[in-house]
Design a protein around this motif. Sequence first.
Motif, short mmCIF file in Angstrom:
data_model
loop_
_atom_site.label_atom_id
_atom_site.label_comp_id
_atom_site.label_asym_id
_atom_site.label_seq_id
_atom_site.Cartn_x
_atom_site.Cartn_y
_atom_site.Cartn_z
N HIS A 77 0.77 -1.17 0.06
CA HIS A 77 -0.07 0.08 -0.06
C HIS A 77 0.86 1.26 -0.02
O HIS A 77 1.79 1.33 0.82
CB HIS A 77 -1.01 -0.14 1.36
CG HIS A 77 -0.33 -0.01 2.50
ND1 HIS A 77 0.02 1.04 3.39
CD2 HIS A 77 0.18 -1.02 3.22
CE1 HIS A 77 0.37 1.08 4.37
NE2 HIS A 77 0.84 -0.18 4.33
N GLY A 89 4.43 -0.06 4.10
CA GLY A 89 3.37 -0.09 2.87
C GLY A 89 4.14 -0.02 1.54
O GLY A 89 4.01 -0.81 0.41
N GLU A 121 -5.04 1.38 2.95
CA GLU A 121 -4.70 0.06 4.27
C GLU A 121 -4.83 0.75 5.36
O GLU A 121 -5.25 0.16 6.50
CB GLU A 121 -3.26 -0.33 3.67
CG GLU A 121 -2.97 -1.58 4.80
CD GLU A 121 -2.46 -1.07 5.98
OE1 GLU A 121 -2.49 -2.09 6.73
OE2 GLU A 121 -2.18 0.13 6.26
N GLU A 122 -4.38 2.09 5.51
CA GLU A 122 -4.26 2.55 6.93
C GLU A 122 -5.26 3.03 7.69
O GLU A 122 -5.39 3.05 8.89
CB GLU A 122 -3.05 3.82 6.87
CG GLU A 122 -1.56 3.46 6.51
CD GLU A 122 -0.94 2.82 7.52
OE1 GLU A 122 -1.60 2.54 8.63
OE2 GLU A 122 0.38 2.48 7.05
N HIS A 188 6.98 -6.38 3.93
CA HIS A 188 6.56 -5.49 4.74
C HIS A 188 7.79 -5.01 5.91
O HIS A 188 8.25 -5.94 6.23
CB HIS A 188 5.25 -5.48 5.63
CG HIS A 188 4.51 -4.30 5.88
ND1 HIS A 188 4.93 -3.39 7.10
CD2 HIS A 188 3.33 -3.69 5.38
CE1 HIS A 188 4.02 -2.32 7.16
NE2 HIS A 188 3.23 -2.54 6.22
N HIS A 356 -2.74 -6.67 8.35
CA HIS A 356 -2.12 -6.27 7.13
C HIS A 356 -3.20 -6.61 6.04
O HIS A 356 -4.10 -7.63 6.39
CB HIS A 356 -0.82 -7.05 6.83
CG HIS A 356 0.39 -6.35 7.63
ND1 HIS A 356 0.90 -5.25 7.50
CD2 HIS A 356 0.97 -6.95 8.76
CE1 HIS A 356 1.84 -5.01 8.41
NE2 HIS A 356 1.81 -5.93 9.25
ZN LIG Z 1 1.75 -0.95 6.26
#
Ligand SMILES: [Zn+2]
Length: 416
Positions: A77, A89, A121-122, A188, A356
């Motif tokens: 991401h 990400g 994602e966050e 990651h 994740h």
């Molecule tokens: Zn991340």
Amino acid sequence: MAVDPSRTVSELKALRELTGDENGAQRVAWTDTWERARDWLRRLVADTGAVESVDAAGNQWFTLHGESERAVLIGGHIDSVPNGGWLDGCLNVVAGVEVLRRIAGEGTPPVTIRLVNWADEEGARFGRSLFGSSAAAGSMSDQDELRTLVDRDGTALPAALAARGVDLDSAIGARAELDTAAAYLELHIEQGPVLESLGLPLGVVLGTFGVERHRITWHGQAAHAGSTPMDRRRDALAGAAKLALEIREIAKRTGGGAVCTSGGVACQPGIVTSVVETAEQLLDQRDLSAQRLAAMLAEARTASERFAAEENIDVEWERIWSIEPILFDETLIGFGEEAVAEVSGNTHRLPSGPLHDAAEVSRSGIPTVMLFVQSLRGLSHTKLEDTREEHLELAVTALDLLTAKTVAWTADGGGR
Ligand SMILES: [Zn+2]
């Protein structure tokens, strides 16, 4: 043709220049800076021949068509939290571009390779993490709640999405993207201190922790701090205090990375001259094994009842939230270990505390694995987030080896 991991490090620095400031990364999803990062990525991928598409949830896909439609997915991401780190990400997305270059340079691959840049994602702006990956995985079921979310400036989530061409009601259409997925890989940063403390650059992730969150309310009796003898008190805080210490022993006895946290206790009446009548305690318990997690919860409950009896108070439990552990694929974990051992001479398996995108993909039934690269001081979601450049380079090579093994496996009929 081999990957050039130092190019990935230079490109990550270029992305930091383009989308960060003196406070850190500013690639918050659905903002102009995020769009600039996506446009930068588009240009980076262009000369690999991979074809870009944006799905119904705003996820950005780059597809390198192979002899078979079945696809090996590499995901990450590019969105960040405000004042975020330079690697969270985006490391995987940019490393994934390097892997795409290597594969494209070798001609048509036996299976299709797809790089996905998951949208939001966050959840930094609207408080909803894993937006794009949950839509694609088919686990997004909170659209009614999402419709009501508003950011700090009063912009509603559906409007922010619409400005980027995404219709909330159609977002789950992204599910079709995973129809051809045979396997999913994600690299990651660890975002924790374990690999650094072991002196290891890389580790293979076994899965993401299951979580049990509870609110525990202790009921005692408010009484005068001066006139109530010690043996006559019904002190709600005493129960919470005993449990706060006991959960540390429970986690220690459970072992294997289990963690328990009492994140807060709110006391009523909360004045210096009164015994505490009500103590509201927050408990978070996590483990990779559903059985061990259930046992930790049962132990904490039993202990709380014992403390309530000892203190002559009452205790009440209420579940706030829970999620089951999500375990990654054994075969892919094996490939990950081979890849990590080949580049670093060592390997280590570890669970992931944070969730994740890979967890969403995994629970939709697609064989999945993650690699972690060491985070310096275990810091993330801050501009202090960092990883040694030589470790970043090892990570790119490890992802490339893992991808090669996975491609061979899926070409041979492995995967979903
Ligand atoms: Zn991340």
